[in-house]
Design a protein around this motif. Structure first.
Motif, short mmCIF file in Angstrom:
data_model
loop_
_atom_site.label_atom_id
_atom_site.label_comp_id
_atom_site.label_asym_id
_atom_site.label_seq_id
_atom_site.Cartn_x
_atom_site.Cartn_y
_atom_site.Cartn_z
N TYR A 204 0.83 -1.21 0.00
CA TYR A 204 0.00 0.00 0.00
C TYR A 204 0.86 1.26 0.00
N VAL A 205 1.85 1.28 0.89
CA VAL A 205 2.69 2.49 1.03
C VAL A 205 3.68 2.58 -0.12
N ARG A 206 4.03 1.44 -0.72
CA ARG A 206 4.96 1.35 -1.87
C ARG A 206 6.41 1.67 -1.48
N PHE A 207 6.63 1.86 -0.21
CA PHE A 207 8.00 2.13 0.24
C PHE A 207 8.15 1.59 1.67
N ILE A 208 9.23 0.88 1.90
CA ILE A 208 9.47 0.45 3.30
C ILE A 208 10.92 0.73 3.67
N ASP A 209 11.10 1.03 4.92
CA ASP A 209 12.46 1.09 5.47
C ASP A 209 12.37 0.56 6.91
N PRO A 210 13.52 0.22 7.52
CA PRO A 210 13.47 -0.47 8.82
C PRO A 210 12.82 0.35 9.94
N THR A 211 12.73 1.66 9.78
CA THR A 211 12.21 2.48 10.88
C THR A 211 10.72 2.23 11.15
N SER A 212 10.05 1.53 10.24
CA SER A 212 8.64 1.19 10.49
C SER A 212 8.50 -0.05 11.37
N PHE A 213 9.62 -0.73 11.64
CA PHE A 213 9.55 -2.03 12.32
C PHE A 213 10.45 -2.07 13.55
N THR A 214 10.42 -1.01 14.30
CA THR A 214 11.31 -0.87 15.46
C THR A 214 10.67 -1.44 16.73
N LEU A 215 11.45 -1.43 17.78
CA LEU A 215 10.93 -1.84 19.10
C LEU A 215 9.77 -0.95 19.50
N ASN A 216 9.86 0.34 19.15
CA ASN A 216 8.77 1.27 19.46
C ASN A 216 7.45 0.80 18.85
N GLU A 217 7.55 0.28 17.64
CA GLU A 217 6.34 -0.21 16.96
C GLU A 217 5.78 -1.43 17.71
N SER A 218 6.68 -2.31 18.16
CA SER A 218 6.23 -3.48 18.94
C SER A 218 5.52 -3.03 20.21
N LEU A 219 6.10 -2.05 20.89
CA LEU A 219 5.49 -1.54 22.12
C LEU A 219 4.14 -0.90 21.81
N PHE A 220 4.10 -0.20 20.69
CA PHE A 220 2.88 0.47 20.26
C PHE A 220 1.75 -0.56 20.04
N ILE A 221 2.10 -1.68 19.41
CA ILE A 221 1.11 -2.74 19.13
C ILE A 221 0.61 -3.35 20.45
N ILE A 222 1.55 -3.61 21.36
CA ILE A 222 1.17 -4.20 22.66
C ILE A 222 0.30 -3.22 23.45
#
Lengths: 290, 261
Positions: A204-222
């Protein structure tokens, strides 16, 4: 209109992600901090498949699910050897390792530069999804399917087994159940859900980089899971609504970005603290007392 | 089924204090249809012995034999499947599950407990679930009578029951499996006298009607006397006295060192 649909797409992706976390954290009571790692693995594997092969969505989704599921075996192994806090710390380590690999394996992931020009998903190999309208519809369909799978699993004897493990794994073993196998399957499913969310996000976004998959994101999901509620699909939907809609509401109030961003973080944190005091199972979650 | 313990030893190593030998060669045989009580002070290794039989502790020396076969290679869940049922010390119902779900969890029928099953065999799961429900209702009927309040509480969370009631259902739950050997760890602890009598009746019924082999850890000596045919007194990691219950409990050594009489 497009803005509204964009929010719907993000909402659908987050519901799938939070459902994945709910499978292990909510149902089986295994707190993991690596959901974003599986989300990232799904996004990168999905991207590579979309860029290399002209395959229909269902095939790519299956491959992504299996590969992220295989990665989850590492976490399963840790869960067999480590308990409680130690297990959670091991998942934190897994998250850090995956992020580091995504960030530094430049030849494959393009590291911090990210991968752009990701092709859109093709349904049945024929229709390419172009624009936000088809994506809003398609992600809604996939999200509904994932909710259906989650509800079916929760109501099944397998869901009962996971809830029993959450309450008392020792007793469940003594009742003749192979708890290691049940947990391994839960991790596999959880990772597969996250992988599919990653695939949808990347295309959808057509672009990915590692900053979308950080520990912060894991904490955000939890956080979203615990705010919305553990143990059922309603809670995951409520959690996703809260974390996706809140920033947009703040934007509507007209706060400058420099204020809105930290305020959002404070509201998330505050919501989590209040929820833990007032309703530990989350807004729409189930009583999971032992 | 016959349960035999042959020369069971367990040592905890401690680099500072040296080795601690908790069990120092325990030998015990319990025949089918027999109730044997293990008595002894706190920390003498009674529950540890149960953990060894159940497979929670695996680094022991010696042999645990079921009908003459060493079960060392079997993990806990396979030992349970082989017929070893266990009632733990303290409450062991899953509070987040309903009474019916707690009963179903103890069934040997695991149909539907694989995540693929609901999508390929939902009809079959429904049939199996119905059969488990009927079995649970039959067991409750048989043990507590058709007017039992538990029949109307099957959809309630187990946490709604009192401690004593959870112990009763915990024992009833063991009948959902096909246990041939029951390891009961202090079944009467914290339970009021009315429930203690019910628990004794249930255990007696199981042995008489289903020829179960029962190994019992208990500090309530009246309960032990009323129920157990044989008794083993465990002290210093060894069985110091073994024989008929009355005989063991009247032994001067047991009276002095354990009963404090």
């Amino acid at each position: 209109m497009n803005y509204f649909l964009h929010i719907i797409v993000l909402l659908n992706i987050y519901i799938i992600l939070i459902l994945g976390a709910n499978m292990t954290v909510g149902m089986a009571g295994l707190l993991t901090l690596c959901q974003a790692a599986f989300y990232g693995i799904g996004a990168y594997i999905g991207t590579m498949l979309l860029m290399q092969f002209d395959l229909p969505f269902i095939v790519i989704a299956l491959i992504v699910s299996v590969i992220t599921g295989v990665f989850s075996l590492l976490i399963s192994y840790a869960s067999l050897k480590l308990k409680n806090d130690y297990f959670t710390l091991a998942t934190l380590g897994f998250q850090m390792i995956i992020f580091t690999i995504l960030y530094n394996w430049v030849d494959v992931t393009k590291g911090p530069y990210g991968i752009s020009g990701i092709p859109a998903i093709k349904i049945l190999g024929l229709w390419s999804l172009k624009g936000v309208v088809p994506y809003a519809i398609f992600t809604a369909v996939v999200m509904c399917a994932m909710v259906g799978i989650f509800v079916a699993l929760k109501k099944s004897p397998y869901g009962r087994l996971l809830r029993a493990i959450r309450a008392d794994e020792t007793a469940v073993k003594a009742l003749g159940r192979n708890t290691s196998a049940a947990k391994t399957r839960a991790f596999f499913l959880s990772a597969a859900f996250s992988g599919i969310a990653g695939l949808l996000y990347a295309s959808y976004v057509r672009f990915i980089d590692p900053t979308s998959f950080t520990l912060n994101e894991s904490l955000f999901i939890i956080c979203a899971l615990f705010i919305g509620g553990v143990g059922n699909a309603k809670g995951s939907i409520a959690g996703a609504l809260f974390v996706v809609i809140l920033p947009e509401l703040l934007r509507f109030i007209g706060l400058p970005d420099a204020v809105a961003a930290p305020l959002r973080e404070i509201i998330y944190g505050l919501a989590l603290v209040v929820i833990m005091f007032v309703r530990p199972q989350g807004m729409l979650g189930e009583e999971m007392s032992k | 089924m016959k349960l035999e313990l042959q020369d069971i030893r367990l040592t905890f190593s401690n680099s500072r204090k040296g080795d601690f030998h908790l069990l120092q060669g325990v030998n015990l045989a319990v025949s089918e249809g027999e109730i044997t009580a293990i008595v002894g002070g706190n920390g003498t290794g009674k529950t540890t012995l149960f953990n060894i039989i159940s497979g929670f502790i695996t680094d022991y020396q010696g042999k645990v034999l079921i009908d003459g076969k060493d079960i060392r290679p079997l993990p806990t869940y396979k030992r349970a499947q082989a017929g070893i049922g266990r009632l733990f010390q303290g409450t062991q119902l899953m509070g987040n599950l309903t009474l019916m779900e707690n009963m179903k969890m103890a069934s040997v029928d695991t149909m539907g407990e694989h995540p693929i099953s609901p999508f390929i065999a939902w009809k079959s799961i429904r049939t199996h679930e119905y059969q488990k429900e009927q079995r649970a209702i039959d067991i409750i009927n048989k043990l507590f009578g058709s007017d039992s309040k538990y029949l109307s509480m099957l959809d309630q969370k187990a946490s709604a029951l009192s401690y004593g009631e959870q112990r009763l259902i915990g024992i009833a739950r063991l009948l959902m499996g096909e246990s041939k050997i029951l390891l009961l760890d202090e079944p009467t602890s914290g339970v009021n006298p009315v429930y203690i009598k019910t628990i004794a009746d249930i255990i007696r019924k199981l042995v008489e009607e289903q020829h179960m082999t029962v190994l019992l850890i208990e500090h309530n000596m009246n309960f032990v006397k009323s129920l157990a045919t044989n008794c083993a007194y465990l002290d210093n990691g060894k069985i110091m006295q073994y024989g008929q219950t009355e005989q063991v409990l009247n032994d001067e050594g047991v009276k002095n060192s354990y009963l404090g009489v």
